[in-house]
Design an enzyme around this catalytic site. Sequence first.
Site, PDB file in Angstrom:
ATOM      1  N   ASP A  31     -15.553  -1.044   9.005  1.00 53.50           N
ATOM      2  CA  ASP A  31     -16.462  -1.535   7.949  1.00 53.50           C
ATOM      3  C   ASP A  31     -17.338  -2.513   8.590  1.00 53.50           C
ATOM      4  O   ASP A  31     -17.058  -3.536   8.914  1.00 53.50           O
ATOM      5  CB  ASP A  31     -15.657  -1.986   6.736  1.00 53.50           C
ATOM      6  CG  ASP A  31     -14.530  -1.283   6.131  1.00 53.50           C
ATOM      7  OD1 ASP A  31     -14.822   0.241   6.003  1.00 53.50           O
ATOM      8  OD2 ASP A  31     -13.267  -1.410   5.751  1.00 53.50           O
ATOM      9  N   GLU A  65     -13.784  -5.368   9.818  1.00 51.94           N
ATOM     10  CA  GLU A  65     -12.465  -4.996  10.473  1.00 51.94           C
ATOM     11  C   GLU A  65     -12.401  -3.577  10.771  1.00 51.94           C
ATOM     12  O   GLU A  65     -13.652  -2.878  10.503  1.00 51.94           O
ATOM     13  CB  GLU A  65     -11.635  -5.102   9.315  1.00 51.94           C
ATOM     14  CG  GLU A  65     -11.728  -4.598   7.930  1.00 51.94           C
ATOM     15  CD  GLU A  65     -10.622  -4.684   7.075  1.00 51.94           C
ATOM     16  OE1 GLU A  65      -9.715  -4.193   6.787  1.00 51.94           O
ATOM     17  OE2 GLU A  65     -10.896  -5.993   6.416  1.00 51.94           O
ATOM     18  N   ASN A 117      -9.747  -0.100  10.861  1.00 49.30           N
ATOM     19  CA  ASN A 117      -8.533   0.490  10.372  1.00 49.30           C
ATOM     20  C   ASN A 117      -8.142   1.690  11.411  1.00 49.30           C
ATOM     21  O   ASN A 117      -8.730   2.418  11.701  1.00 49.30           O
ATOM     22  CB  ASN A 117      -8.894   1.002   8.962  1.00 49.30           C
ATOM     23  CG  ASN A 117      -7.791   1.369   8.427  1.00 49.30           C
ATOM     24  OD1 ASN A 117      -6.618   1.972   8.878  1.00 49.30           O
ATOM     25  ND2 ASN A 117      -7.701   1.397   6.789  1.00 49.30           N
ATOM     26  N   ARG A 176     -11.511   3.654  11.824  1.00 50.51           N
ATOM     27  CA  ARG A 176     -12.585   3.636  11.046  1.00 50.51           C
ATOM     28  C   ARG A 176     -13.072   1.977  10.869  1.00 50.51           C
ATOM     29  O   ARG A 176     -12.203   1.174  10.666  1.00 50.51           O
ATOM     30  CB  ARG A 176     -12.326   4.081   9.546  1.00 50.51           C
ATOM     31  CG  ARG A 176     -13.500   3.905   8.638  1.00 50.51           C
ATOM     32  CD  ARG A 176     -13.219   4.744   7.393  1.00 50.51           C
ATOM     33  NE  ARG A 176     -12.034   4.025   6.757  1.00 50.51           N
ATOM     34  CZ  ARG A 176     -12.019   2.677   6.201  1.00 50.51           C
ATOM     35  NH1 ARG A 176     -13.203   2.023   6.022  1.00 50.51           N
ATOM     36  NH2 ARG A 176     -11.056   2.406   5.336  1.00 50.51           N
ATOM     37  N   SER A 222      -6.740  -2.034   2.034  1.00 50.31           N
ATOM     38  CA  SER A 222      -6.975  -1.737   0.562  1.00 50.31           C
ATOM     39  C   SER A 222      -7.420  -2.821  -0.223  1.00 50.31           C
ATOM     40  O   SER A 222      -7.569  -2.547  -1.481  1.00 50.31           O
ATOM     41  CB  SER A 222      -5.791  -1.047  -0.145  1.00 50.31           C
ATOM     42  OG  SER A 222      -5.364   0.117   0.421  1.00 50.31           O
ATOM     43  N   GLU A 265       0.958  -1.403  -0.146  1.00 49.04           N
ATOM     44  CA  GLU A 265      -0.021  -0.001  -0.052  1.00 49.04           C
ATOM     45  C   GLU A 265       0.905   1.161   0.145  1.00 49.04           C
ATOM     46  O   GLU A 265       0.386   2.386   0.258  1.00 49.04           O
ATOM     47  CB  GLU A 265      -0.762   0.004   1.285  1.00 49.04           C
ATOM     48  CG  GLU A 265      -1.821  -1.163   1.181  1.00 49.04           C
ATOM     49  CD  GLU A 265      -2.500  -1.518   2.546  1.00 49.04           C
ATOM     50  OE1 GLU A 265      -3.539  -0.480   2.583  1.00 49.04           O
ATOM     51  OE2 GLU A 265      -2.247  -2.194   3.333  1.00 49.04           O
ATOM     52  N   TYR A 272      -9.875   3.852  -4.880  1.00 45.63           N
ATOM     53  CA  TYR A 272      -8.941   4.822  -5.116  1.00 45.63           C
ATOM     54  C   TYR A 272      -9.192   5.388  -6.687  1.00 45.63           C
ATOM     55  O   TYR A 272      -8.534   6.423  -6.946  1.00 45.63           O
ATOM     56  CB  TYR A 272      -7.595   4.285  -4.959  1.00 45.63           C
ATOM     57  CG  TYR A 272      -7.334   3.815  -3.666  1.00 45.63           C
ATOM     58  CD1 TYR A 272      -7.349   4.771  -2.702  1.00 45.63           C
ATOM     59  CD2 TYR A 272      -7.053   2.525  -3.002  1.00 45.63           C
ATOM     60  CE1 TYR A 272      -7.120   4.405  -1.028  1.00 45.63           C
ATOM     61  CE2 TYR A 272      -7.062   2.195  -1.937  1.00 45.63           C
ATOM     62  CZ  TYR A 272      -7.057   3.009  -0.933  1.00 45.63           C
ATOM     63  OH  TYR A 272      -6.910   2.713   0.345  1.00 45.63           O
ATOM     64  N   GLY A 320      -7.381   5.818   5.872  1.00 47.07           N
ATOM     65  CA  GLY A 320      -6.680   6.717   4.525  1.00 47.07           C
ATOM     66  C   GLY A 320      -7.076   7.841   4.502  1.00 47.07           C
ATOM     67  O   GLY A 320      -7.954   8.735   4.941  1.00 47.07           O
TER      68      GLY A 320
END
Length: 303
Positions: free
Chosen positions: A250, A263, A265, A248, A141, A13, A209, A269
């Site tokens: 999901d 999961e 983070n 954050r 990602s 990443e 992205y 990002g």
Amino acid sequence: MHVILIAGGWSDERDVSLSGARKIRAALDELGHDVTFFDPADDFKNLLAVARGADFAFINLHGTPGEDGLIQAVLDKAGCPYQGAGAGPSYLALNKAAAKEVFEAHGIKTPDWQLVTPTQGRDTALELPLPVFVKPDKGGSSLGMSLVRRAEDFPAALDKVFAMCQSALVESFIPGVELTCGILGNTPLPLIMITPRDGSDFFDYENKYAENGAEEICPAPVDEELSRSIQEQMLTAHAALGLTGYSRGDFIATRDGATYLLEVNTLPGMTPTSLLPRAAAHVGYSFTNLIAELIRLGLERAA
């Protein structure tokens, strides 16, 4: 302040990290900080010395190193404060299988899962009903992820993860809507609904992205009860993992209203298309103000 901006690194990443670092650098400059860029892929052996001469480190790394807690551990040794979670909680959250155990221990639903290590190998029996996701246990990602619908495709999906020097997390496919929830400080941010572009099976790298990627709606068009439930679960997960500053998570919400946390983070990002900055903007944070708040929270944690 003298701020070292740590980005790049040697994970898959790297490009995402460097993309976000450009916008962070502009915000740090706007805030009047003296900024030194540091890429651990080029100069890791000098990190401790550089950190000892800085007032603060802003970390924008994804995967290993960065989200695994290594950089944070070195910064702790240097006495240099930074934004986000400490070394131990960072490693725990990055390890998806371990994090799922924490979620389950705190009453948060997560899809059924199986961990397959390279030692077990590609011939390991699939223990879950198809379809399943196969993904690196430590990474982000959506790199290396496969949606497996046929049993004969399972070994190849494992090979894809093993080629990244990873153990594979196998996870039951839960049909539903993907929602993401950020935390800033101790406050949940508005939910974002993610709809992958036509022809995509899931929210993959291109969806995340590319300019023509997934549709991301903020605030998510869901009822208040569902939104509040996910925000409360995210706060619970954030605290259970020992996270600070921001994170954050999901989620998948099914048609019948059930929710599953996939999961969390710890270094969300920070690219122009990233989710947490978008949610923060909805409650009044410009990108520059968001960076300033993350620095404030990091200094508060270190005090």
